[in-house]
Design an enzyme around this catalytic site. Structure first.
Site, PDB file in Angstrom:
ATOM      1  N   ARG A  76       0.830  -1.212   0.000  1.00 27.50           N
ATOM      2  CA  ARG A  76       0.000   0.000   0.000  1.00 27.50           C
ATOM      3  C   ARG A  76       0.867   1.267   0.000  1.00 27.50           C
ATOM      4  NH1 ARG A  76      -4.789  -0.739   4.170  1.00 27.50           N
ATOM      5  NH2 ARG A  76      -5.488   1.146   3.109  1.00 27.50           N
ATOM      6  N   GLN A 125      -6.232   9.159   7.746  1.00 21.46           N
ATOM      7  CA  GLN A 125      -4.968   8.561   8.194  1.00 21.46           C
ATOM      8  C   GLN A 125      -3.826   9.547   8.023  1.00 21.46           C
ATOM      9  OE1 GLN A 125      -4.733   4.852   6.035  1.00 21.46           O
ATOM     10  NE2 GLN A 125      -6.085   3.817   7.475  1.00 21.46           N
ATOM     11  N   ASP A 139     -15.232   3.116   3.747  1.00 23.85           N
ATOM     12  CA  ASP A 139     -15.029   1.685   3.992  1.00 23.85           C
ATOM     13  C   ASP A 139     -16.276   0.850   3.691  1.00 23.85           C
ATOM     14  OD1 ASP A 139     -12.418   2.135   4.777  1.00 23.85           O
ATOM     15  OD2 ASP A 139     -12.933   2.335   6.898  1.00 23.85           O
ATOM     16  N   ARG A 193     -10.486  -2.358  -4.253  1.00 22.19           N
ATOM     17  CA  ARG A 193     -11.893  -2.691  -3.990  1.00 22.19           C
ATOM     18  C   ARG A 193     -12.804  -2.437  -5.180  1.00 22.19           C
ATOM     19  NH1 ARG A 193     -12.213  -0.951   2.434  1.00 22.19           N
ATOM     20  NH2 ARG A 193     -11.323  -2.924   3.168  1.00 22.19           N
TER      21      ARG A 193
HETATM   22  C1  S3P Z   1      -9.138   5.247   8.830  1.00 23.36           C
HETATM   23  C2  S3P Z   1      -9.263   6.090   7.765  1.00 23.36           C
HETATM   24  C3  S3P Z   1      -9.703   5.661   6.429  1.00 23.36           C
HETATM   25  C4  S3P Z   1     -10.315   4.257   6.444  1.00 23.36           C
HETATM   26  C5  S3P Z   1      -9.552   3.301   7.295  1.00 23.36           C
HETATM   27  C6  S3P Z   1      -9.441   3.809   8.723  1.00 23.36           C
HETATM   28  C7  S3P Z   1      -8.693   5.786  10.125  1.00 23.36           C
HETATM   29  O1  S3P Z   1      -8.600   5.657   5.561  1.00 23.36           O
HETATM   30  O2  S3P Z   1     -10.419   3.753   5.141  1.00 23.36           O
HETATM   31  O3  S3P Z   1     -10.186   2.044   7.290  1.00 23.36           O
HETATM   32  O4  S3P Z   1      -8.855   5.127  11.159  1.00 23.36           O
HETATM   33  O5  S3P Z   1      -8.183   6.927  10.137  1.00 23.36           O
HETATM   34  P1  S3P Z   1      -8.176   6.995   4.758  1.00 23.36           P
HETATM   35  O6  S3P Z   1      -8.173   8.064   5.757  1.00 23.36           O
HETATM   36  O7  S3P Z   1      -6.825   6.721   4.210  1.00 23.36           O
HETATM   37  O8  S3P Z   1      -9.212   7.158   3.714  1.00 23.36           O
END
Ligand code: S3P
Length: 434
Positions: A126, A173, A319, A350
């Site tokens: 990733r 994230q 998600d 996905r």
């Molecule tokens: C998450 C943020 C999302 C999500 C992941 C969990 C988090 O990702 O898809 O399952 O806990 O901050 P992105 O922020 O990269 O979209």
């Protein structure tokens, strides 16, 4: 090597009953991270006892934090303070968990010791430059593989400085990673998001009495603060609830109540989308628990109709698209998703993996670069490959409720990363899954 698990789903059935799905994954990760660097003892209830959150827990234990549990969702974290983490003896293995890796990148860039982050084959494929590049601008030193993936070597002892970063993708994230690094940086770190993303980090930092400002689309933090231990009550994960929201909508004669679900507005895109499609969803008993909104949700069968999914809802349901594609296959007319290119870099691609699986079951699904076009179809039986992606495995299980023959789903062991109780709960409510 973990053993491969195959799900076999008998067609038809309905879902009925009242359940509480396990704790929110995003909040569970954050509770361990912030509790570990807090002063004092943090008690967590409702912690998600699944592989991803446990990967975070083990990483902090390896950095010298004493953590008791989890036992029945209860975890006690003996915080070591903002500067109390110790160098782990070896690489930190984070399994399948992108959240652990990206958030830890930020937090560990601010420590005075080196670390190495590794993961399984999916995680090590990733993209990580989305975090390593802005962190480098802050003065961090992180070595990636040539293609920007993990293993990651994070150099400690760097002097970080705050930056103003306009995120090119709407990613919680990335935002959280930079906020965590910002707690160790000189001056202000300002992260601007192109669209709202989940704000659990900001809310939980506030819960730990650490100041984070919010100005329009910007989150702002600096190093002038300490975290005070607190009690955390993690609500049920709306991303796990989503399988039942769709399942009970598409299966005739269904009536399901999901208790104590987190309904933070940065997470409820799935409810908005399903309601637009004509779903019968009632949200009630709303309250606030530990700074996060929570409610019970009742969902009953309904004939869904196809829609063009508004792009503004994409980050708020990011998600939930695997199972929303199943809803789309059962919805009258056509459903179109655009602006969701991010789905291609999740635990699997996905868009492609769901399109392949839906087509294998006879569904008229056409993948596009940034989404999917799905026309209402009869769902047939067949074999689909989840590519080790938990949410794909669970989405195709739910498709069985409207299939006319047996569905076999391969590579389902990673359901344990987010929802180990899935099989038990979904069979309890009425799906025939073995
Ligand atoms: C998450 C943020 C999302 C999500 C992941 C969990 C988090 O990702 O898809 O399952 O806990 O901050 P992105 O922020 O990269 O979209």
């Amino acid at each position: 090597m973990t053993q491969k698990i195959t799900f076999t789903v008998q067609p038809g059935g309905s879902l009925n009953g009242s359940i509480r799905v396990p704790g929110d994954k995003s909040m569970s990760h954050r509770s361990i991270m912030l509790g570990s660097i807090a002063d004092g003892t943090t008690h967590v209830k409702g912690f998600l006892e699944a592989e991803d959150a446990l990967a975070t827990l083990k990483a902090f234990r390896a950095m010298g934090v004493e953590i008791e549990g989890p036992e029945n969702g209860e975890v006690t974290i003996h915080g070591v303070g903002k500067h109390g983490l110790k160098q782990p003896e070896g690489p930190l293995y984070l399994g399948n968990s992108g959240t652990s890796m990206r958030l830890l990148c930020g937090l560990l860039s601010g420590q005075d010791f080196d670390t190495i982050l590794t993961g399984d084959a999916s995680l090590e494929s990733r993209p990580m430059r989305r975090v390593t590049e802005p962190l480098a601008k802050m003065g961090a030193e992180i070595e990636t593989q040539a293609d920007g993936t993990a293993p990651l070597k994070i150099k400690g002892g760097r002097k970080l400085k705050g930056i103003h970063y306009d995120m090119p993708v709407a990613s919680a994230q990335v935002k959280s990673c930079l906020l965590l690094a910002g707690m160790y940086a000189e001056g202000e770190t300002v992260v601007a998001e192109p669209a709202p993303t989940r704000d659990h980090t900001e809310r939980m930092l506030n819960g730990f009495s650490y100041p984070v400002k919010r100005e329009g689309n910007k989150a702002i933090i600096d190093s002038n603060g300490r975290l005070k231990a607190c009690d955390i009550d993690v609500p049920s994960d709306i991303s796990s609830a989503a399988f039942f929201l769709v399942g009970a909508s598409i299966a005739p004669n269904s009536d399901v109540t999901l208790r104590h679900v987190g309904i933070n507005p940065t997470r409820t895109g799935v409810i908005d989308i399903l309601k637009m499609m004509g779903a019968n969803i009632e949200v009630f008993n709303e309250k606030t628990v530990g700074g996060e909104p929570v409610a019970d949700i009742r969902v009953r069968s309904s004939q869904l109709k196809g829609i063009d999914i508004p792009e503004r809802l994409v980050p708020l349901a990011i998600d939930e698209f695997p199972v929303l594609f199943v809803a789309a296959a059962c919805a009258e007319g056509q459903t179109r998703l655009t602006g969701a290119k991010e789905l291609r870099v999740k635990e699997s691609d996905r868009i492609q993996v769901m399109a392949d699986g839906l087509q294998a079951l006879g569904v008229d699904a056409t993948p596009t670069e940034d989404g999917m076009i799905i026309n209402q179809s009869e769902i047939g039986g067949g074999t689909v490959d989840s590519h080790g992606d938990h949410r794909i495995a669970m989405a195709f299980s739910i498709a069985g409720l409207r299939a006319n023959d047996t569905i076999t789903i391969q590579d389902c062991q990673n359901v344990n990363t987010s929802f180990p109780e899935f099989k038990t709960l979904v069979t309890e409510l009425g799906l025939n899954l073995t």
